[in-house]
Write a protein that holds these residues in place. Structure first.
Motif, PDB file in Angstrom:
ATOM      1  N   SER A 103       0.622  -1.428   0.577  1.00 12.22           N
ATOM      2  CA  SER A 103       0.216   0.398  -0.053  1.00 12.22           C
ATOM      3  C   SER A 103       0.851   0.840  -0.141  1.00 12.22           C
ATOM      4  O   SER A 103       1.986   1.055   0.425  1.00 12.22           O
ATOM      5  CB  SER A 103      -1.044   0.356   1.490  1.00 12.22           C
ATOM      6  N   ALA A 104       0.539   2.279  -0.119  1.00 12.74           N
ATOM      7  CA  ALA A 104       1.281   3.667  -0.382  1.00 12.74           C
ATOM      8  C   ALA A 104       0.317   4.564   0.495  1.00 12.74           C
ATOM      9  O   ALA A 104      -0.806   5.018  -0.017  1.00 12.74           O
ATOM     10  CB  ALA A 104       1.641   3.253  -1.970  1.00 12.74           C
ATOM     11  N   VAL A 105       1.443   6.071   0.465  1.00 11.45           N
ATOM     12  CA  VAL A 105       0.665   7.133   0.943  1.00 11.45           C
ATOM     13  C   VAL A 105       1.512   8.192   0.125  1.00 11.45           C
ATOM     14  O   VAL A 105       2.508   7.504  -0.234  1.00 11.45           O
ATOM     15  CB  VAL A 105       0.684   7.425   2.350  1.00 11.45           C
ATOM     16  N   ALA A 106       0.867   9.210  -0.276  1.00 11.69           N
ATOM     17  CA  ALA A 106       1.907  10.137  -1.274  1.00 11.69           C
ATOM     18  C   ALA A 106       1.494  11.976  -0.711  1.00 11.69           C
ATOM     19  O   ALA A 106       0.851  12.450  -0.216  1.00 11.69           O
ATOM     20  CB  ALA A 106       1.548  10.618  -2.802  1.00 11.69           C
ATOM     21  N   ASP A 107       2.521  12.317  -0.380  1.00 14.44           N
ATOM     22  CA  ASP A 107       2.134  14.204  -0.130  1.00 14.44           C
ATOM     23  C   ASP A 107       2.341  15.067  -1.306  1.00 14.44           C
ATOM     24  O   ASP A 107       2.357  14.756  -2.259  1.00 14.44           O
ATOM     25  CB  ASP A 107       3.357  14.594   0.752  1.00 14.44           C
ATOM     26  N   LYS A 108       2.164  15.934  -0.916  1.00 17.28           N
ATOM     27  CA  LYS A 108       2.200  16.758  -1.815  1.00 17.28           C
ATOM     28  C   LYS A 108       3.033  17.012  -3.422  1.00 17.28           C
ATOM     29  O   LYS A 108       3.258  17.801  -4.171  1.00 17.28           O
ATOM     30  CB  LYS A 108       1.438  18.521  -1.394  1.00 17.28           C
ATOM     31  N   THR A 109       3.967  16.400  -2.880  1.00 18.34           N
ATOM     32  CA  THR A 109       5.544  16.491  -3.412  1.00 18.34           C
ATOM     33  C   THR A 109       5.260  15.507  -4.664  1.00 18.34           C
ATOM     34  O   THR A 109       6.215  15.619  -5.335  1.00 18.34           O
ATOM     35  CB  THR A 109       6.886  16.538  -3.108  1.00 18.34           C
ATOM     36  N   ALA A 110       4.863  15.074  -4.282  1.00 21.47           N
ATOM     37  CA  ALA A 110       4.727  13.586  -5.513  1.00 21.47           C
ATOM     38  C   ALA A 110       4.115  13.732  -6.869  1.00 21.47           C
ATOM     39  O   ALA A 110       2.890  14.590  -7.055  1.00 21.47           O
ATOM     40  CB  ALA A 110       3.162  12.365  -5.275  1.00 21.47           C
ATOM     41  N   GLN A 111       4.579  13.301  -8.030  1.00 21.18           N
ATOM     42  CA  GLN A 111       4.276  13.907  -9.456  1.00 21.18           C
ATOM     43  C   GLN A 111       2.969  12.740  -9.724  1.00 21.18           C
ATOM     44  O   GLN A 111       3.028  11.618  -9.387  1.00 21.18           O
ATOM     45  CB  GLN A 111       5.215  13.856  -9.777  1.00 21.18           C
TER      46      GLN A 111
ATOM     47  N   VAL B  77       7.329  -7.225  -5.922  1.00 18.63           N
ATOM     48  CA  VAL B  77       8.307  -7.614  -4.361  1.00 18.63           C
ATOM     49  C   VAL B  77       8.652  -8.796  -3.889  1.00 18.63           C
ATOM     50  O   VAL B  77       8.226  -9.673  -4.132  1.00 18.63           O
ATOM     51  CB  VAL B  77       6.995  -7.369  -2.928  1.00 18.63           C
ATOM     52  N   GLU B  78      10.122  -8.625  -3.930  1.00 15.90           N
ATOM     53  CA  GLU B  78      10.928  -9.483  -4.250  1.00 15.90           C
ATOM     54  C   GLU B  78      11.184 -10.097  -2.943  1.00 15.90           C
ATOM     55  O   GLU B  78      10.778 -11.530  -2.886  1.00 15.90           O
ATOM     56  CB  GLU B  78      12.310 -10.015  -5.360  1.00 15.90           C
ATOM     57  N   SER B  79      11.180  -9.895  -1.795  1.00 19.29           N
ATOM     58  CA  SER B  79      11.174 -10.039  -0.500  1.00 19.29           C
ATOM     59  C   SER B  79      11.061  -8.979   0.675  1.00 19.29           C
ATOM     60  O   SER B  79      10.696  -7.990  -0.023  1.00 19.29           O
ATOM     61  CB  SER B  79      12.835 -10.912   0.116  1.00 19.29           C
ATOM     62  N   LEU B  80      10.376  -9.465   1.586  1.00 15.90           N
ATOM     63  CA  LEU B  80      10.201  -8.644   2.811  1.00 15.90           C
ATOM     64  C   LEU B  80      11.542  -8.144   4.238  1.00 15.90           C
ATOM     65  O   LEU B  80      12.010  -9.528   3.797  1.00 15.90           O
ATOM     66  CB  LEU B  80       9.118  -8.950   3.690  1.00 15.90           C
TER      67      LEU B  80
ATOM     68  N   THR C 132       5.316   7.100  -0.073  1.00 11.76           N
ATOM     69  CA  THR C 132       5.863   5.702   1.814  1.00 11.76           C
ATOM     70  C   THR C 132       5.248   4.444   0.906  1.00 11.76           C
ATOM     71  O   THR C 132       3.564   4.725   0.920  1.00 11.76           O
ATOM     72  CB  THR C 132       5.427   6.141   2.252  1.00 11.76           C
ATOM     73  N   LEU C 133       6.132   4.021   0.304  1.00  9.71           N
ATOM     74  CA  LEU C 133       5.306   2.312   0.549  1.00  9.71           C
ATOM     75  C   LEU C 133       4.770   1.554   1.443  1.00  9.71           C
ATOM     76  O   LEU C 133       6.222   1.709   2.271  1.00  9.71           O
ATOM     77  CB  LEU C 133       6.256   2.091  -0.899  1.00  9.71           C
ATOM     78  N   ASN C 134       4.408   0.790   2.041  1.00  8.98           N
ATOM     79  CA  ASN C 134       4.164  -0.059   3.342  1.00  8.98           C
ATOM     80  C   ASN C 134       4.261  -1.280   2.699  1.00  8.98           C
ATOM     81  O   ASN C 134       2.846  -1.441   2.188  1.00  8.98           O
ATOM     82  CB  ASN C 134       2.874   0.182   4.128  1.00  8.98           C
ATOM     83  N   LEU C 135       5.156  -2.078   2.223  1.00  9.77           N
ATOM     84  CA  LEU C 135       5.093  -4.035   1.534  1.00  9.77           C
ATOM     85  C   LEU C 135       4.704  -4.402   2.531  1.00  9.77           C
ATOM     86  O   LEU C 135       4.681  -4.966   4.174  1.00  9.77           O
ATOM     87  CB  LEU C 135       6.565  -4.290   1.661  1.00  9.77           C
ATOM     88  N   ALA C 136       4.089  -5.459   2.189  1.00  7.76           N
ATOM     89  CA  ALA C 136       3.202  -6.377   3.000  1.00  7.76           C
ATOM     90  C   ALA C 136       3.195  -7.835   2.869  1.00  7.76           C
ATOM     91  O   ALA C 136       2.969  -9.162   3.082  1.00  7.76           O
ATOM     92  CB  ALA C 136       1.847  -6.022   2.656  1.00  7.76           C
ATOM     93  N   ALA C 137       3.641  -8.869   1.297  1.00 11.15           N
ATOM     94  CA  ALA C 137       3.528  -9.361   1.091  1.00 11.15           C
ATOM     95  C   ALA C 137       4.394  -9.449  -0.308  1.00 11.15           C
ATOM     96  O   ALA C 137       4.912  -8.296  -0.773  1.00 11.15           O
ATOM     97  CB  ALA C 137       2.476 -10.503   1.357  1.00 11.15           C
ATOM     98  N   ALA C 138       5.439 -10.317  -0.379  1.00 11.59           N
ATOM     99  CA  ALA C 138       6.500 -10.920  -1.648  1.00 11.59           C
ATOM    100  C   ALA C 138       6.281 -11.722  -2.621  1.00 11.59           C
ATOM    101  O   ALA C 138       5.619 -13.036  -2.399  1.00 11.59           O
ATOM    102  CB  ALA C 138       7.815 -11.410  -1.024  1.00 11.59           C
TER     103      ALA C 138
END
Length: 453
Positions: free
Chosen positions: A84-92, A100-103, A241-247
């Motif tokens: 999942s991900a969140v973005a601030d105002k600087t994201a284009q 995702v290869e590994s956690l 910001t990326l939040n990894l959950a599974a690979a």
């Protein structure tokens, strides 16, 4: 013999006469007191309403004071299983294919299993090193596994190790986990015995088992490899910001970033609604009803006139953004002759699509941005010791003076009642005496010879 009952001598209802005379002075004055008190209470209530609406206005302004709140991004992942991900105002605005290869994983090591977790281990110390930092825990030989774990976890110098007791079919053992993931955060343990070999037998070289290796997260963004110590990856894509959950390196998650126009419009509309509500509240507490010929509590009040004037002037001012002057009108916020605002949706949409920085600068520029200036204005009224508090203090003093005046007037009326009663009773005694003299004279005259009754 003296008279003891009021009005006996004269036959007059002296108590009622005195009451009428006192009421003729008392009732009009009390009516003035009551009206004055009602006026003060109405003003206090109106100030409470004004303060509440100003606070609500501030709540709406908070969403415009920061560029992060106003200039938002909308981000979506085609499959939330892996990230999942969140973005601030600087994201284009962009789209990315991510694998995702590994956690990233935390390092875990464990001591030797024993049958009884409450048994003591030995005296000495356990020294831990994580990512170049270290700390040591002293043991006196009386601690169980649970007590050793508590000493480690509670140590003020702990640099990132969590100890716990795990009981399995093989027995109980102490497990040490690094608080942070990644290969940089591997745990090193050195056991030192003061007497005996208890600590080394459990945690020494060859006796400490690795339960989970420390691993880094590995992902591919559009085929480009990214390695991270954490499953929270902040620096790979600007503003995201990326939040990894599974690979699963064979699965592709498409990440899409867009400007959140709906959030911008919602926040702008929230500002307009709150502004109009505040103006409506100001009108309500300061209006005059020509049909009923009644004025609201704060009609003509200088505080209200000043606040309304400042709000309207501020709503029409221009802010310099990127070397150009911008006003609310330029982004589709228009004002009518009553001072109420409205949103021209098509004009606002065009402003959002054309230059979001213009909208952000208009509201969020520190000091000069309208949201910040409106907030400072509202704050000057609602803060402790502010304009409204000062006015309410004045009302409190007015009520105190009114109470003192009531008390003094009540005493004056009591004195008037007593004086009138005294005067009328004195008159009553005189009339009674005169009546007695008249009756005596009449009796003597009737008793003279030759007088026929």
């Amino acid at each position: 013999m003296a008279l003891t009952a009021t009005g006996i001598g004269s036959g007059l209802d002296i108590s009622n006469i005195v009451q009428v005379l006192v009421d003729s002075e008392k009732v009009p004055k009390e009516a003035i007191f009551n009206k004055t008190e009602q006026t003060i209470n109405a003003k206090v209530s109106a100030m409470g309403t004004l303060k509440s609406e100003l606070s609500k206005f501030q709540d709406a302004l908070k969403k415009l004071m920061s560029g992060d709140e106003l200039n938002q991004r909308k981000i979506s992942a085609s499959d939330s299983t892996y990230l999942s991900a969140v973005a601030d105002k600087t994201a284009q605005k962009a789209s990315y294919d991510i694998k995702v290869e590994s956690l990233a994983r935390q390092h875990k090591v464990a001591g030797v299993n024993i049958a009884d977790p409450n048994a003591v281990v030995g005296d000495g110390s356990l020294a831990f090193t994580v990512n170049g930092a270290n700390f040591s825990v002293a043991l006196d030989g009386t601690e169980s596994l649970y007590q050793i774990a508590s000493k480690i976890n509670d140590d003020a110098n702990n640099v990132g190790v969590t100890a716990s007791v795990v009981t399995s079919d093989a027995g109980s053992r102490l497990v040490f986990s690094s608080d942070k993931s990644g290969t940089d955060n591997q745990i090193s343990v050195v056991a030192t015995d003061t007497s005996g070999t208890g600590l080394n037998d459990m945690f020494g070289v060859g006796n400490l088992s690795e339960l989970q290796a420390a691993d880094n997260a590995i992902i591919y963004i559009d085929g480009q490899k990214v390695t991270s110590q954490s499953n929270e990856i902040k620096s790979a894509i600007t503003g995201v910001t990326l939040n990894l959950a599974a690979a699963d390196v064979n699965k592709v998650t498409t990440l899409k970033i867009e400007q959140d126009n709906d959030a911008v419009k919602t926040n702008v509309q929230g500002f307009v609604d709150a502004y109009n509500t505040l103006i409506g509240a100001i009108d309500k507490v300061s209006s005059y009803d020509a049909d009923k010929k009644t004025a609201a509590a704060l009609q003509g009040d200088s505080l209200i006139r000043s606040l309304e004037s400042q709000l309207r002037n501020m709503a029409s001012e221009r802010v310099t953004v990127g070397g150009k002057e911008v006003a609310l009108y330029d982004i589709g916020i228009e004002s009518d002759r009553y001072g109420k605002l409205s949103v021209n949706s098509s004009k606002l949409d065009a402003a959002i699509d054309g230059d979001m920085a213009k909208i952000e600068g208009l509201f969020s520029t520190p000091t000069t941005g309208l949201a910040n200036r409106f907030n400072e204005l509202a704050k000057s009224y609602v803060k402790s010791g502010g304009v409204i508090d000062s006015r309410n203090n004045a009302y409190t003093n007015d009520k105190k003076r009114l109470s003192d005046q009531r008390e003094a007037f009540t005493l004056k009326m009591d004195q008037l009642r007593a004086r009138l009663l005294k005067q009328f009773n004195a008159m009553d005694l005189i009339v009674a005496g005169l009546n007695q003299q008249s009756a005596g004279l009449s009796d003597r005259l009737n008793s003279l010879p030759g007088v026929v009754g």
